[in-house]
Design a protein around this motif. Structure first.
Motif, short mmCIF file in Angstrom:
data_model
loop_
_atom_site.label_atom_id
_atom_site.label_comp_id
_atom_site.label_asym_id
_atom_site.label_seq_id
_atom_site.Cartn_x
_atom_site.Cartn_y
_atom_site.Cartn_z
N GLY A 17 -2.79 6.60 6.63
CA GLY A 17 -3.32 7.94 6.45
C GLY A 17 -4.73 8.03 5.89
O GLY A 17 -5.21 9.11 5.59
N PHE A 18 -5.40 6.90 5.76
CA PHE A 18 -6.79 6.91 5.28
C PHE A 18 -7.71 7.24 6.45
O PHE A 18 -7.43 6.86 7.59
N GLN B 1 -6.63 11.72 -5.09
CA GLN B 1 -7.36 11.07 -4.00
C GLN B 1 -7.31 9.56 -4.21
O GLN B 1 -7.36 9.09 -5.35
N MET B 2 -7.21 8.82 -3.10
CA MET B 2 -7.29 7.36 -3.17
C MET B 2 -8.42 6.92 -2.25
O MET B 2 -8.52 7.37 -1.11
N VAL B 3 -9.26 6.06 -2.79
CA VAL B 3 -10.38 5.51 -2.05
C VAL B 3 -10.15 4.02 -1.86
O VAL B 3 -9.75 3.33 -2.79
N ALA B 4 -10.41 3.56 -0.65
CA ALA B 4 -10.37 2.13 -0.35
C ALA B 4 -11.80 1.68 -0.10
O ALA B 4 -12.49 2.26 0.73
N GLN C 157 -10.62 6.99 2.70
CA GLN C 157 -10.05 7.89 1.70
C GLN C 157 -8.83 8.60 2.26
O GLN C 157 -8.74 8.88 3.44
N ARG C 158 -7.90 8.91 1.35
CA ARG C 158 -6.76 9.76 1.70
C ARG C 158 -6.37 10.60 0.50
O ARG C 158 -6.56 10.21 -0.66
N LEU D 82 0.83 -1.21 0.00
CA LEU D 82 0.00 0.00 0.00
C LEU D 82 0.86 1.26 0.00
O LEU D 82 0.54 2.23 -0.68
N SER D 83 1.96 1.23 0.71
CA SER D 83 2.87 2.38 0.72
C SER D 83 3.40 2.68 -0.69
O SER D 83 3.41 3.83 -1.14
#
Length: 187
Positions: free
Chosen positions: A144-145, A123-126, A168-169, A109-110
Motif C-alpha cells: 500500500g505504499f 504515516q509510514m515512510v520507507a 509512503q502510506r 512489514l505487514s
C-alpha cells in the motif's frame, strides 16, 4: 526448497537474545547490499543500543523466525526528530540473504504496519536505498505504499552513486484527523 513451499514465519517482538542474529543479518546487508547506506557493519553492542533506544521511545522492533531461528527483523523509528513529525515513522526491514523472496519481508512489514497503526502513528515512510532495489520497491507497493520521489545519486557505496527512493502510506486514521495528544507533542 522453493519459496512457495516455505511456511509463513513466526513474527514476534525482538528480544535481547536475538541481537547476534539481527547483527549478522544487518551486517550482511551492509557489506553486500545497497539497502543501507552504512559502510561498516555495526557490532552487537551498537545494534543492542539502537534497539533499546527504539523500544524506550515506544517504537516496535520485531523479528521473523523459522524453526526457532531469526531470519529477518524490522522496526520503525522517528522519521524526523522535530515534534511536528511525531505521527510519522520510518520503516526498516531486513531479511537474511538465504530467505529473501520467500514472503518474510512481507510478513514483517505487514506486522510492522499493524503495530505502528495500533500505536496511533498516522504515516509510514520507507526510505529505500538504491532505485535498482526492485524487490523492496515491489514489496512496499504491494503493502500500500506509493512512490513519493527519488533522490538521485545521494549516496556513494560499492564504487557507485546510489539513489534513495521515498515511499509512503497512511496508517490507521491517516490524515483524516489530528493524531492523539502524545503524537502532537502534548504529553
Amino acid at each position: 526448497m522453493t519459496a512457495a513451499t516455505l511456511t509463513a514465519p513466526e513474527i514476534r517482538a525482538s528480544r535481547d537474545d536475538d541481537i547476534p542474529a539481527i547483527t549478522a543479518i544487518y551486517g550482511e546487508a551492509v557489506r553486500h547490499g545497497t539497502g543501507s547506506f552504512e559502510l561498516a557493519p555495526p557490532g552487537e553492542d551498537e545494534m543492542a543500543a539502537r534497539r533499546a533506544a527504539l523500544l524506550a521511545a515506544g517504537y516496535p522492533h520485531i523479528v521473523a523466525l523459522r524453526d526457532g531461528a531469526v531470519i529477518g527483523f524490522a522496526y520503525a523509528g522517528a522519521y524526523r526528530p522535530r515534534p511536528a513529525y511525531a505521527g510519522t515513522v520510518e520503516s526498516s526491514v531486513y531479511v537474511s540473504a538465504d530467505t529473501r523472496g520467500g514472503g518474510v519481508g512481507r510478513a514483517l512489514l505487514s506486522q510492522l504496519v499493524a503495530e505502528c497503526a495500533a500505536r496511533d502513528f498516522r504515516q509510514m515512510v520507507a526510505v529505500i536505498g538504491d532505485s535498482a532495489n526492485r524487490a523492496s520497491i515491489a514489496l512496499h507497493e504491494a503493502m500500500g505504499f506509493t512512490l513519493v520521489g527519488t533522490f538521485r545519486s545521494v549516496g556513494w557505496k560499492h564504487g557507485r552513486w546510489l539513489d534513495t527512493v521515498l515511499m509512503q502510506r497512511a496508517l490507521g486514521l491517516g490524515d483524516g484527523q489530528p493524531p492523539g495528544p502524545a503524537k502532537q507533542g502534548l504529553k
